[in-house]
Design a protein around this motif. Structure first.
Motif, PDB file in Angstrom:
ATOM      1  N   HIS A 199       0.818  -1.211   0.000  1.00 55.12           N
ATOM      2  CA  HIS A 199       0.000   0.000   0.000  1.00 55.12           C
ATOM      3  C   HIS A 199       0.859   1.271   0.000  1.00 55.12           C
ATOM      4  CE1 HIS A 199      -3.662  -2.306   0.476  1.00 55.12           C
ATOM      5  NE2 HIS A 199      -3.065  -3.006   1.416  1.00 55.12           N
ATOM      6  N   VAL A 200       1.990   1.206  -0.687  1.00 56.41           N
ATOM      7  CA  VAL A 200       2.917   2.336  -0.779  1.00 56.41           C
ATOM      8  C   VAL A 200       3.236   2.618  -2.235  1.00 56.41           C
ATOM      9  CG1 VAL A 200       5.251   3.152  -0.223  1.00 56.41           C
ATOM     10  CG2 VAL A 200       3.940   1.875   1.488  1.00 56.41           C
ATOM     11  N   ASP A 201       3.242   3.896  -2.611  1.00 59.60           N
ATOM     12  CA  ASP A 201       3.724   4.328  -3.922  1.00 59.60           C
ATOM     13  C   ASP A 201       5.059   5.040  -3.731  1.00 59.60           C
ATOM     14  OD1 ASP A 201       1.464   3.460  -5.321  1.00 59.60           O
ATOM     15  OD2 ASP A 201       0.404   5.331  -4.946  1.00 59.60           O
ATOM     16  N   MET A 202       5.982   4.825  -4.664  1.00 56.04           N
ATOM     17  CA  MET A 202       7.280   5.484  -4.604  1.00 56.04           C
ATOM     18  C   MET A 202       7.622   6.057  -5.973  1.00 56.04           C
ATOM     19  SD  MET A 202       9.230   2.690  -2.159  1.00 56.04           S
ATOM     20  CE  MET A 202      10.840   3.430  -2.340  1.00 56.04           C
ATOM     21  N   MET A 203       8.416   7.118  -5.973  1.00 60.83           N
ATOM     22  CA  MET A 203       8.837   7.758  -7.218  1.00 60.83           C
ATOM     23  C   MET A 203      10.183   8.416  -6.993  1.00 60.83           C
ATOM     24  SD  MET A 203       6.847  10.633  -9.548  1.00 60.83           S
ATOM     25  CE  MET A 203       6.817  11.918  -8.304  1.00 60.83           C
ATOM     26  N   VAL A 204      11.036   8.352  -7.995  1.00 56.30           N
ATOM     27  CA  VAL A 204      12.315   9.069  -7.983  1.00 56.30           C
ATOM     28  C   VAL A 204      12.132  10.332  -8.819  1.00 56.30           C
ATOM     29  CG1 VAL A 204      14.773   8.969  -8.520  1.00 56.30           C
ATOM     30  CG2 VAL A 204      13.578   6.903  -7.748  1.00 56.30           C
ATOM     31  N   LEU A 214      13.952  10.449  -3.542  1.00 58.04           N
ATOM     32  CA  LEU A 214      12.902   9.449  -3.363  1.00 58.04           C
ATOM     33  C   LEU A 214      11.678  10.086  -2.710  1.00 58.04           C
ATOM     34  CD1 LEU A 214      12.110   6.450  -3.577  1.00 58.04           C
ATOM     35  CD2 LEU A 214      12.934   6.175  -1.233  1.00 58.04           C
ATOM     36  N   LEU A 215      10.524   9.914  -3.355  1.00 57.33           N
ATOM     37  CA  LEU A 215       9.246  10.399  -2.844  1.00 57.33           C
ATOM     38  C   LEU A 215       8.371   9.202  -2.495  1.00 57.33           C
ATOM     39  CD1 LEU A 215      10.431  12.915  -4.245  1.00 57.33           C
ATOM     40  CD2 LEU A 215       8.160  13.386  -5.171  1.00 57.33           C
ATOM     41  N   VAL A 216       7.615   9.327  -1.407  1.00 64.06           N
ATOM     42  CA  VAL A 216       6.764   8.227  -0.936  1.00 64.06           C
ATOM     43  C   VAL A 216       5.373   8.776  -0.644  1.00 64.06           C
ATOM     44  CG1 VAL A 216       6.429   6.453   0.828  1.00 64.06           C
ATOM     45  CG2 VAL A 216       8.744   7.060   0.121  1.00 64.06           C
ATOM     46  N   THR A 250      11.585  12.457   0.951  1.00 68.14           N
ATOM     47  CA  THR A 250      12.336  11.773   2.000  1.00 68.14           C
ATOM     48  C   THR A 250      13.705  12.377   2.287  1.00 68.14           C
ATOM     49  OG1 THR A 250      13.412  10.208   0.490  1.00 68.14           O
ATOM     50  CG2 THR A 250      11.213   9.614   1.336  1.00 68.14           C
ATOM     51  N   GLY A 251      14.290  13.074   1.300  1.00 73.62           N
ATOM     52  CA  GLY A 251      15.667  13.534   1.465  1.00 73.62           C
ATOM     53  C   GLY A 251      16.686  12.475   1.096  1.00 73.62           C
ATOM     54  N   ASP A 295      22.150   7.634  -1.484  1.00 72.21           N
ATOM     55  CA  ASP A 295      22.697   8.383  -0.351  1.00 72.21           C
ATOM     56  C   ASP A 295      21.628   9.319   0.190  1.00 72.21           C
ATOM     57  OD1 ASP A 295      24.844   8.789   1.371  1.00 72.21           O
ATOM     58  OD2 ASP A 295      26.225   9.159  -0.277  1.00 72.21           O
ATOM     59  N   ARG A 296      21.893   9.887   1.345  1.00 73.16           N
ATOM     60  CA  ARG A 296      21.122  11.029   1.790  1.00 73.16           C
ATOM     61  C   ARG A 296      21.576  12.241   0.980  1.00 73.16           C
ATOM     62  NH1 ARG A 296      16.572  11.016   4.260  1.00 73.16           N
ATOM     63  NH2 ARG A 296      17.031  12.949   5.386  1.00 73.16           N
TER      64      ARG A 296
END
Length: 520
Positions: A343-348, A364-366, A393-394, A409-410
């Motif tokens: 139940h998670v979407d992620m995108m770069v 990275l975006l969540v 997310t950073g 990396d961060r």
């Protein structure tokens, strides 16, 4: 109607009251769901008599214990907000968090009592309640403790507040590796959906599973991976007051633990202890690593030992599960964090928030129902982190053609040297493979010629020996010269937070001044 996490033990008291919810590793005491519901009802009633009501904050500065989870559930039953605080912080740090969240009551352990006593001055805290230590519980001395006295005075009748799923359940303060910690606001729904993600991640969990909570429960990893989800599904959690590798192994064997979460530093200690070779781990279905990147060499070693090993990625702000690398992929796709939870979407994304092409590096975006609702009392930080329905997310990441995500990396840890981007985590993974390297952190040091100079801080393995020049030469044989460290400094151990994250801020401070600190 109570739609919060405090209602979970009530549901299971009705469904199967005699099933074991919690086991105290200190003395082997078992707590059924029926007993857990009655005790948290009594604690909620006692706290209500002290004025705790909807929205009030109750802090915990304690070592791990079943009682710590009881407090979280009891506060939730009142519609209050639990605030677990790193029990290894010093008084001024605890005082900052207590002042920031406005906690009215603090629970402490005997080991943390002096720090808490000093920290409450000048805050809104009106009372400190001490939870008995593992040693006291093992000696049968807990019944006379202030905590047990409080429960004995409360009514076991269900005190039901009107708790909505979107109500605030918890403030989880970030580790503060880059400055003052921020209180991530997690709702009851965040915890609920994280529990559902636990049910489907890796090979899932069920009511017959037994987990071992050995990492600190003030950390979202130990709390949100297995511990709270098993309370949701009706399983069992063994609570270990403080981690040592031998105590961990003993608890797994004694209580037939089936799933276990630990951070990389803990897994490394487990892998290194001699007892690893003689302990019966046949009950362990799989282990999960998170909290920081796990060195590939450690994954390979644990896999060779027969541990079915998976790796997860998440943040305090995602409650925490966001992404999981399944057991069959841990070696084949080593270095990846896998694919998003169900139940998670992620995108770069690029700096404008637009998705980049596969294989390119971006932030990275969540998004998902497990993502937090913002930072306590920090609207600017909230607006920066939550934009357009996404959590920024950073973390710098890539996504390959098969949908596997890799954390590069961060953003703050990326080093720009001579116009080239150098990702510290990539260099660290390479240097971990040197036989003498026990721990390594790569940082950027200001440099007049290069902008930043790639610098490695290394703790060698016991009995090993390696010179700076030798290690630099070896690394240059593995990766491009511009990525390799120009300097290597040796320390006995890297500074870490209580949850195992390396404090690179401290390393930068030490080696970024006038150079005097780096002379050996």
């Amino acid at each position: 109607m109570d739609n919060g996490i405090g209602n979970w033990p009530t549901i299971h008291r009705v469904r199967h009251p005699d099933r074991i919810a919690l086991i105290d590793a200190a003395n082997g005491a078992e707590l059924t769901f029926g007993q857990l519901d009655a005790r948290t009802n009594a604690l909620a009633d006692a706290l209500a008599r002290k004025g705790i009501a909807q929205g009030d904050r109750v802090a915990l500065v304690t070592l791990n214990s079943p009682q710590m989870l009881e407090v979280v559930l009891a506060v939730a039953k009142l519609g209050g907000v639990a605030v677990p605080i790193n029990c290894r912080l010093q008084a001024p740090e605890v005082q900052y968090i207590l002042g920031d969240c406005g906690a009215r009551i603090v629970f402490s352990s005997p080991q943390t009592a002096p720090v808490v006593a000093a920290a409450v001055e000048g805050t809104d805290v009106s009372e400190i309640i001490e939870i008995p230590s593992g040693e006291q519980r093992a000696a049968g001395e807990a019944s006379q403790s202030p905590y047990e006295t409080l429960i004995a005075a409360g009514s076991t009748e269900r005190v039901e507040a009107d708790v909505a799923a979107d109500d605030l359940a918890m403030l989880m303060y970030t580790s503060g590796t880059t400055g003052f910690p921020k209180g991530a606001m997690l709702t009851h729904a965040n915890h609920h959906w994280n529990a559902i993600n636990n049910l489907t991640a890796v090979e899932g969990i069920g009511p017959l599973d037994i987990s071992l909570a050995a990492a600190p429960l003030f950390h979202i990893g130990a709390l949100g991976i297995f511990s709270l989800p098993l309370l949701y599904v009706g399983g069992t959690t063994v609570v270990l007051e403080a981690f040592t590798p031998d105590a961990w192994l003993d608890a797994v064997a004694t209580h037939r633990v089936s799933v276990a979460f630990a951070v990389p530093a803990m897994w490394a200690a487990i892998d290194a202890t001699p007892a690893m070779g003689t302990t019966d781990l046949s009950s362990l279905r799989y282990g999960l690593c998170g909290g920081a990147p796990c060195p590939v060499v450690l994954i390979e070693s644990l896999t060779r030992r027969g541990i079915r090993f998976a790796e997860g990625f998440g943040l305090t702000e995602t409650a925490p599960i966001a992404c999981v690398l399944d057991i069959e992929d841990t070696v084949r796709f080593a270095g990846s964090v896998g694919k998003p939870a169900l139940h998670v979407d992620m995108m770069v994304a690029d700096p404008q928030g637009e998705e980049v092409s596969r294989g390119e590096i971006g932030e990275l975006l969540v998004r998902g129902p497990n993502v937090f609702i913002g930072y306590w009392n920090k609207p600017d930080a909230t607006a920066e982190a939550l934009r357009g329905g996404w959590f920024y997310t950073g973390d710098l990441a890539t996504c390959d053609d098969d949908g596997y995500y890799r954390i590069v990396d961060r953003k703050k840890d990326m080093i720009v040297s001579g116009g080239e981007n150098v990702y510290a985590s990539e260099v660290e993974q390479v240097m971990h493979r040197h036989p003498a390297v026990g721990e390594v952190a790569v940082i950027g040091i200001p440099d007049e010629k290069w902008g930043e100079s790639v610098t490695a801080v290394v703790a060698v393995k016991p009995g090993a020996d390696v010179a700076e020049a030798e290690l630099i030469t070896w690394t240059r044989e593995q990766i491009a010269h511009f990525k390799s460290p120009r300097a290597v400094y040796f320390v006995d151990a890297l500074p870490r937070t209580a949850t195992g994250k390396i404090l690179k801020r401290d390393l930068r401070k030490r080696w970024s001044a006038d150079g005097s600190a780096v002379q050996r």
